[in-house]
Design an enzyme around this catalytic site. Sequence first.
Site, mmCIF file in Angstrom:
data_model
loop_
_atom_site.group_PDB
_atom_site.id
_atom_site.type_symbol
_atom_site.label_atom_id
_atom_site.label_comp_id
_atom_site.label_asym_id
_atom_site.label_seq_id
_atom_site.Cartn_x
_atom_site.Cartn_y
_atom_site.Cartn_z
ATOM 1 N N HIS A 1 36.419 44.596 41.532
ATOM 2 C CA HIS A 1 37.093 45.077 42.932
ATOM 3 C C HIS A 1 36.903 46.662 43.271
ATOM 4 C CE1 HIS A 1 38.882 41.165 43.714
ATOM 5 N NE2 HIS A 1 38.987 41.048 42.790
ATOM 6 N N ASN B 1 43.078 36.913 46.936
ATOM 7 C CA ASN B 1 41.734 36.736 47.472
ATOM 8 C C ASN B 1 41.730 36.231 48.852
ATOM 9 O OD1 ASN B 1 40.688 38.235 45.291
ATOM 10 N ND2 ASN B 1 39.987 36.160 44.130
#
Length: 695
Positions: free
Chosen positions: A73, A146
């Site tokens: 990420h 997510n």
Amino acid sequence: MATNKRDAGNGGETHQIAGDTVERLTTNQGIPVSDNQNQLKAGARGPVLLEDFVLREKIFHFDHERIPERIVHARGSAAHGYFEAYEDLSDITRADLFSEKGKRTPVFTRFSTVAGGAGSVDTPRDVRGFAVKFYTQQGNWDLVGNNIPVFFIQDAIKFPDLIHSVKMEADKGYPQAASAHDTFWDFVSLMPESTHMIMWAMSDRTIPRSLRTMQGFGIHTFRLVNAEGKSTFVKFHWKPKQGMASTCWDEAVKIAGADPDFQRRDLFEAIDRGDFPEWELGIQAFDEAFADSLPFDVLDPTKIIPEELLPVRPIGRMVLDRYPDNFFAETEQVAYCPANIVPGIDFTNDPLLQGRLFSYLDTQLKRLGSTNFHQLPINAAKCPVMNFQRDGHMQMAVPKGRANYEPNSLDQSDRDPEGGGPRECPAQGFTTFAGRDTANEQGDKLRIRPESFADHYSQARMFFRSLAAPEQAHLASALVFELSKLGLEHVRVRVMANLVNVDPVLAQRVADGLAMPLPKASPSAAPVQDMDPSPALRIIEGPLDLATIDGRAIGILIADGTDKAALDALTGAVKKAGGTPVIVAPKVGGAKLSDGSVQKADLQLQGGPSVLFDAVAILVSEEGCAVLLKEGAAVQFAMDAFGHCKAIGHSEAAKPLLDKAGVEPDDGVVPADKGFVGAAGKRYWDREPKVRMLA
Ligand code: HDE
């Protein structure tokens, strides 16, 4: 907040002296700088002097500007905003942020891709992170989720393997931000538990049009706990008010070249124009008996609870209304952690969640370099923080008094102005839910997966069968694309053997797309069930397919001679419907319109391809069209808009350009002044078989 006035930690001095019209430049020690252009030399052409502390401090600080990027990420964009509760939820949770209708809690939300580095593009095929920090009055709660409700693996111990396999290959150092390579597919094909997530990862969900048009999920089953200590299982869902929208693969690839920061820019621009993105937070709340009635385990993060089986109850909304002032200080330094949880919310035994509870704190120490990272403004709780933890690198607080231990019997009579310090609070403090997730929580120490986690294919099948036909075709084509990039033939075969278990029709389509024979199904640890399809899982024709141009960008291609009245009418209509008209012209200085006035362009044609827009209009005169027919970028503009199934509005005189671009008539190709705005809110997927071979 620290500012460039250096007023943090030095008594609010701003180094502005009476009569100054500008703030004075200083070193980090606050010493005024007389010259920021020339370093100190012995004579005009002489050597540079080591004693130039102004130079040395500036370069020293610059040399250390970078910190380790996130291992996953790394590429992210974030915004500030607030969460507003719809109702008092105290019957199921004592969490302060859900305690009364209309209660607002500040948030900071970061969206990210997973595989690429911090400087990678915004639009690879990848899962998106959706992490929200709620600054509640009982401390920070981080919901680190997510845009997909399931995950690749069931146990945290497999996470480093998964991430190593998807990142650039160890020897070659490529590909960047792409799963279409040997090591990823080698790993996932050996891990049948990843099959459900692979279906989602190959679907249009991983090529979202905008961060504003994605759903978010907490994934794991959590608990809400009320004041009486009663627990309710929950799954968290974020639903975008903007609706859902994705790109098609060819479009995503071209956006990567046209604007690597496409989604970051989109988030910034939406907030900048006051079109604040909004999501509704919902929960699927259930009890032990419901959990026991399901044919899968609610502790297994590779499973969803279909909304048709258990509807999502909306409990509040999140509005993002402020872009960060400083990317590094906020977006880069924000430190999310699933273990940041407040009274009234609790974990379950989900083995992936439990592993995450360790990882995030650990990674922040590596990334931010000090155990005091919680004191950074973006991470600091907005309620009092009081304890006996002391010292460490970069201690920014100045604790007073002698009490740095507890129990103690220090008080004010002991000449300690702060008394003995804070004390624990049994009633309001966080208490862990004492019950068990399952009846057999205790047992021998074993490295084992429960039987109830064994079915890896039924929900993968359900997902595929729930999609609209164009989405199924995209998913099958994505698999063909990814597998065609592999050098290892046996990996391709193994992936297809897994796909046979999911759906033989899908597997056959992929095999045909690769021109390979279909292998036999791989062994399945549990019988594959035919579950009812869940239409809520669709993007196309799903509940969040809104058919609107509200919040969307409409590219309008003009050239010399464009009709002024038609242009004004169109831009007016687009704005009225909530869209943003973006004028594209061959020259950025503008085009001379029919009435002789000059219309400035927002983008020059070469830098404003149609992939940047949700729909386009081509408003040209005969004269303008004749010029554009000789400009490849104009032909490509129309060709891509058609190929990406977007609505195309046009003037009558634009037809030769449409013909040259291969645009064929259909419901999405309409005169700009007759129904274009109504037509522009959706894509025309029926067109797709005309423009590309789909699996
Ligand atoms: Fe993460 N994950 N993760 N993850 N994750 C990180 O923490 C990790 C997982 C997610 O915008 C890291 O601060 C492990 C699931 C997001 O800053 C790290 C496991 C989900 C973000 C980490 C998982 C996520 C991260 C890297 C398996 C969805 C970005 C940098 C047990 C529910 C947050 C950092 C941001 C970030 C570890 C699995 C979401 C290394 C060990 C499942 C959105 O700590």
